[in-house]
Scaffold this motif. Structure first.
Motif, PDB file in Angstrom:
ATOM      1  N   ALA A 144       0.569  -0.893  -0.253  1.00 40.90           N
ATOM      2  CA  ALA A 144      -0.178   0.198  -0.079  1.00 40.90           C
ATOM      3  C   ALA A 144       1.094   1.660  -0.016  1.00 40.90           C
ATOM      4  O   ALA A 144       1.761   1.424   0.818  1.00 40.90           O
ATOM      5  N   ARG A 145       0.580   2.324  -0.678  1.00 32.08           N
ATOM      6  CA  ARG A 145       1.018   3.534  -1.185  1.00 32.08           C
ATOM      7  C   ARG A 145       0.109   4.885  -0.656  1.00 32.08           C
ATOM      8  O   ARG A 145      -0.775   4.810  -1.176  1.00 32.08           O
ATOM      9  N   PHE A 146       0.738   5.627   0.373  1.00 35.05           N
ATOM     10  CA  PHE A 146      -0.686   7.334   0.010  1.00 35.05           C
ATOM     11  C   PHE A 146      -0.018   8.325  -0.518  1.00 35.05           C
ATOM     12  O   PHE A 146       1.431   8.109  -0.683  1.00 35.05           O
ATOM     13  N   THR A 147      -0.350   8.570  -1.447  1.00 35.02           N
ATOM     14  CA  THR A 147       0.127   9.659  -2.766  1.00 35.02           C
ATOM     15  C   THR A 147      -1.162  10.824  -2.095  1.00 35.02           C
ATOM     16  O   THR A 147      -2.233  10.721  -2.190  1.00 35.02           O
ATOM     17  N   ALA A 148      -0.109  12.236  -2.251  1.00 29.25           N
ATOM     18  CA  ALA A 148      -0.352  13.421  -1.645  1.00 29.25           C
ATOM     19  C   ALA A 148      -1.628  13.949  -2.854  1.00 29.25           C
ATOM     20  O   ALA A 148       0.114  14.047  -3.770  1.00 29.25           O
ATOM     21  N   PRO A 149      -2.528  14.371  -3.233  1.00 29.05           N
ATOM     22  CA  PRO A 149      -2.733  15.354  -4.156  1.00 29.05           C
ATOM     23  C   PRO A 149      -2.564  16.851  -4.733  1.00 29.05           C
ATOM     24  O   PRO A 149      -2.279  17.148  -4.048  1.00 29.05           O
ATOM     25  N   PRO A 150      -1.499  17.452  -6.057  1.00 25.56           N
ATOM     26  CA  PRO A 150      -1.416  18.170  -5.774  1.00 25.56           C
ATOM     27  C   PRO A 150      -1.369  19.099  -4.917  1.00 25.56           C
ATOM     28  O   PRO A 150      -1.585  20.191  -4.834  1.00 25.56           O
ATOM     29  N   GLU A 151      -3.168  19.486  -5.459  1.00 26.52           N
ATOM     30  CA  GLU A 151      -4.120  20.815  -4.612  1.00 26.52           C
ATOM     31  C   GLU A 151      -3.748  20.994  -3.388  1.00 26.52           C
ATOM     32  O   GLU A 151      -3.844  21.713  -3.336  1.00 26.52           O
ATOM     33  N   PRO A 152      -4.486  19.930  -2.579  1.00 27.95           N
ATOM     34  CA  PRO A 152      -4.650  19.819  -1.210  1.00 27.95           C
ATOM     35  C   PRO A 152      -3.027  20.435  -0.819  1.00 27.95           C
ATOM     36  O   PRO A 152      -2.984  21.126   0.435  1.00 27.95           O
ATOM     37  N   LEU A 153      -1.731  19.271  -1.090  1.00 30.17           N
ATOM     38  CA  LEU A 153      -0.193  19.944  -0.816  1.00 30.17           C
ATOM     39  C   LEU A 153      -0.178  20.639  -1.409  1.00 30.17           C
ATOM     40  O   LEU A 153       0.584  21.628  -0.076  1.00 30.17           O
ATOM     41  N   ALA A 154      -0.267  21.370  -2.874  1.00 30.61           N
ATOM     42  CA  ALA A 154      -0.112  22.717  -2.411  1.00 30.61           C
ATOM     43  C   ALA A 154      -0.853  23.730  -1.517  1.00 30.61           C
ATOM     44  O   ALA A 154       0.085  25.008  -1.146  1.00 30.61           O
ATOM     45  N   ARG A 174      -1.610  21.231  12.106  1.00 27.90           N
ATOM     46  CA  ARG A 174      -3.544  21.935  12.466  1.00 27.90           C
ATOM     47  C   ARG A 174      -3.543  22.316  10.767  1.00 27.90           C
ATOM     48  O   ARG A 174      -4.371  22.679  11.302  1.00 27.90           O
ATOM     49  N   VAL A 175      -2.651  23.177  11.550  1.00 26.96           N
ATOM     50  CA  VAL A 175      -3.271  23.984   9.967  1.00 26.96           C
ATOM     51  C   VAL A 175      -2.868  23.530   8.684  1.00 26.96           C
ATOM     52  O   VAL A 175      -3.614  23.633   7.567  1.00 26.96           O
ATOM     53  N   ALA A 176      -1.431  22.963   8.439  1.00 25.04           N
ATOM     54  CA  ALA A 176      -1.915  21.377   6.797  1.00 25.04           C
ATOM     55  C   ALA A 176      -3.534  21.068   6.734  1.00 25.04           C
ATOM     56  O   ALA A 176      -3.985  21.617   5.634  1.00 25.04           O
ATOM     57  N   VAL A 177      -3.635  20.434   8.361  1.00 29.86           N
ATOM     58  CA  VAL A 177      -4.915  19.100   7.814  1.00 29.86           C
ATOM     59  C   VAL A 177      -6.374  21.272   7.372  1.00 29.86           C
ATOM     60  O   VAL A 177      -7.116  20.502   7.064  1.00 29.86           O
ATOM     61  N   ALA A 178      -6.311  22.108   8.323  1.00 28.60           N
ATOM     62  CA  ALA A 178      -7.179  23.031   7.886  1.00 28.60           C
ATOM     63  C   ALA A 178      -7.565  23.427   6.275  1.00 28.60           C
ATOM     64  O   ALA A 178      -7.994  23.719   5.728  1.00 28.60           O
ATOM     65  N   VAL A 195     -14.300   8.604   2.532  1.00 26.51           N
ATOM     66  CA  VAL A 195     -13.328   8.632   4.240  1.00 26.51           C
ATOM     67  C   VAL A 195     -11.980   7.910   4.477  1.00 26.51           C
ATOM     68  O   VAL A 195     -11.049   9.069   3.828  1.00 26.51           O
ATOM     69  N   LEU A 196     -12.075   6.687   3.412  1.00 24.43           N
ATOM     70  CA  LEU A 196     -10.904   6.287   3.661  1.00 24.43           C
ATOM     71  C   LEU A 196      -9.752   6.620   2.569  1.00 24.43           C
ATOM     72  O   LEU A 196      -8.838   7.410   2.706  1.00 24.43           O
ATOM     73  N   ALA A 197     -10.497   7.117   0.979  1.00 26.40           N
ATOM     74  CA  ALA A 197      -9.705   8.116   0.122  1.00 26.40           C
ATOM     75  C   ALA A 197      -9.103   9.670   0.779  1.00 26.40           C
ATOM     76  O   ALA A 197      -8.115  10.485   0.346  1.00 26.40           O
ATOM     77  N   SER A 198     -10.376  10.591   1.517  1.00 29.01           N
ATOM     78  CA  SER A 198      -9.283  11.584   2.134  1.00 29.01           C
ATOM     79  C   SER A 198      -8.616  11.226   3.244  1.00 29.01           C
ATOM     80  O   SER A 198      -7.043  12.081   2.858  1.00 29.01           O
ATOM     81  N   ALA A 199      -8.592   9.940   3.926  1.00 32.56           N
ATOM     82  CA  ALA A 199      -7.279   9.691   4.591  1.00 32.56           C
ATOM     83  C   ALA A 199      -6.194   8.917   3.580  1.00 32.56           C
ATOM     84  O   ALA A 199      -4.905   9.287   4.197  1.00 32.56           O
ATOM     85  N   ARG A 200      -6.396   8.395   2.614  1.00 26.45           N
ATOM     86  CA  ARG A 200      -4.952   8.044   2.245  1.00 26.45           C
ATOM     87  C   ARG A 200      -4.040   9.328   1.517  1.00 26.45           C
ATOM     88  O   ARG A 200      -3.080   9.534   1.360  1.00 26.45           O
ATOM     89  N   CYS A 201      -4.807  10.450   1.378  1.00 27.28           N
ATOM     90  CA  CYS A 201      -4.347  11.593   0.839  1.00 27.28           C
ATOM     91  C   CYS A 201      -4.389  13.086   1.641  1.00 27.28           C
ATOM     92  O   CYS A 201      -3.018  12.908   1.756  1.00 27.28           O
ATOM     93  N   LEU A 202      -4.403  12.692   2.890  1.00 29.25           N
ATOM     94  CA  LEU A 202      -3.794  13.676   4.203  1.00 29.25           C
ATOM     95  C   LEU A 202      -2.734  13.608   4.491  1.00 29.25           C
ATOM     96  O   LEU A 202      -2.130  14.180   4.903  1.00 29.25           O
TER      97      LEU A 202
END
Length: 438
Positions: A144-154, A174-178, A195-202
């Motif tokens: 399993a691998r988790f990948t950060a999407p470009p827009e939320p990461l930026a 905390r700021v990054a989560v918000a 929720v799982l899709a969000s977790a794997r990105c968060l």
């Protein structure tokens, strides 16, 4: 391992089916046409008819319009399952203490288990992402691998970069989560898949938003532990140290209802989205009695090494009436199993020798006091961070990133429960009314 995994998976699915009332057997009964009227459902549940429709609006019951009569009918098996669950909740914790049913983590006999599987063995054999998937779904997802999407990461990186330089790791997270939440328009979808899709990105977004201490190429796009490494230290990683960091993340994934996890469940009970639930956990984690223990243990070990021995350092803590950090845990009579696992692996890390000796000397000095305190995971984590050239705050970062997976798992469980069930009544101690208007 797989036999245990299959058994735990079956057990958890059985429990989930019992909680929701949507088992295969219930489906068969629905097919047989066994239905209850609103009045019958209310009598079985011990509530008023209006409350039955409130259950429908909350998604706890499904109704079907009666084609003959004017009212609605309800699946009998589903109503009976809800009644059983309500009776269990009413019977739980007769002492008045809050009790939360969970199929995630069991702690007993100085060991702890994730979905029935020994957590230390699981963490020793599989990577953090695989352990997280097991905790979330009861299924082992190899590789399993988790990948950060470009827009939320930026968005998270911009928000974190705007903070003052002295900001602590939990401030940044905390700021990054918000920021990541605002960038996710689907955050209000509380279905399991969403929720799982969000977790794997968060989780990788949190790691990617932290400022780099070492060269970015050290992180690459591999396991989460490798990507976290250059955010914690300027030293070049070696395979053994990376494996230890990954083990730390896996061991810390969950630990039953710690204070931060309870905050997450309260937020999820109010149907806060997963980002907000994680924010609640981070808020509690920043308290000095929870997340800061690793930092204190790290600084104590630095002082022991500088002064050449643990005795004078421990003496000063005791003289000042302060608790010696990194020792004792209310849930374990003996040594914290997470600490034992990390210490065992730290013995094979050459650069850990001095810090490991300092930690053991602290434990030995305290043992002579007869307090019966054993090393806990904070002390072991402090040895790792000190040995790898990490700051005192690095342990907090590791803890928060690791525990995010556990928080998501508990939020997922809570989303399946009755909303707003964690609403204790206050014990009023103020002046009795009526009082004169001020």
């Amino acid at each position: 391992m797989n036999d245990h995994a299959d058994h735990a998976d079956q057990t958890d699915h059985a429990e989930e089916a019992d909680q929701s009332g949507r088992t295969d057997g219930a489906a068969e009964q629905r097919g047989s046409g066994r239905r209850l009227s609103t009045r019958q459902a209310a009598e079985l549940l011990g509530v008023k008819p209006a409350t039955v429709y409130a259950y429908v609006s909350r998604g706890q019951l499904t109704s079907r319009r009666d084609p003959v009569g004017r009212g609605s009918s309800f699946d009998a098996a589903e109503v009976e399952a809800l009644a059983r669950r309500s009776r269990r909740e009413a019977a739980a914790a007769p002492s008045g203490e809050l009790s939360v049913r969970t199929a995630l983590t069991l702690i007993e006999s100085d060991r702890y288990y994730f979905r029935g599987v020994d957590a230390v063995e699981l963490a020793s054999r599989y990577a953090y992402e695989e352990v997280a998937e097991w905790l979330w779904t009861g299924k082992l997802v190899r590789g399993a691998r988790f990948t950060a999407p470009p827009e939320p990461l930026a968005a998270a990186r911009r928000a974190v970069a705007a903070l003052p330089e002295h900001s602590g790791p939990v401030d940044r997270l905390r700021v990054a989560v918000a920021a990541a939440a605002v960038a996710d328009p689907l955050r209000f979808d509380l279905s399991e898949g969403a929720v799982l899709a969000s977790a794997r990105c968060l989780i990788p977004t949190l790691v990617g938003a932290l400022p780099e201490v070492g060269p970015a190429q050290w992180g690459g796009d591999g396991r989460l532990a490798r990507r976290l490494w250059p955010r914690l230290t300027a030293r070049e990683p070696d395979p053994d140290a990376l494996a230890l960091l990954d083990l730390s993340l896996s061991l810390l994934t969950d630990h039953d209802l710690a204070a931060s996890t309870l905050a997450v469940r309260v937020a999820a009970s109010a149907r806060a989205h997963p980002y907000a639930a994680v924010s609640a956990g981070l808020g509690v984690l920043e308290g000095p009695l929870h997340g800061a223990a690793g930092r204190l243990a790290h600084r104590m070990l630095v002082e022991v090494l500088e002064r050449g021995g643990a005795a004078p350092v421990v003496a000063e803590y005791l003289r000042a009436g302060r608790r010696v950090p990194g020792l004792g845990h209310r849930l374990y009579q003996g040594e914290d199993p997470r600490a034992a696992a990390l210490f065992g692996r730290l013995e094979g890390l050459p650069q850990a020798g001095p810090a490991l000796a300092a930690a053991r000397e602290v434990a030995a000095v305290m043992a002579r006091q007869g307090g019966g305190l054993h090393a806990n995971v904070d002390l072991a984590l402090a040895v790792l961070t000190l040995s790898c050239g990490m700051s005192a705050e690095a342990g907090e970062t590791v803890f928060a990133v690791a525990r995010t997976a556990g928080w998501i798992a508990h939020a997922l469980e809570e989303y399946q429960e009755r909303p707003l069930r964690m609403r204790p009544s206050g014990h009023y101690t103020g002046p009795r009314p009526p009082q004169p208007m001020p």
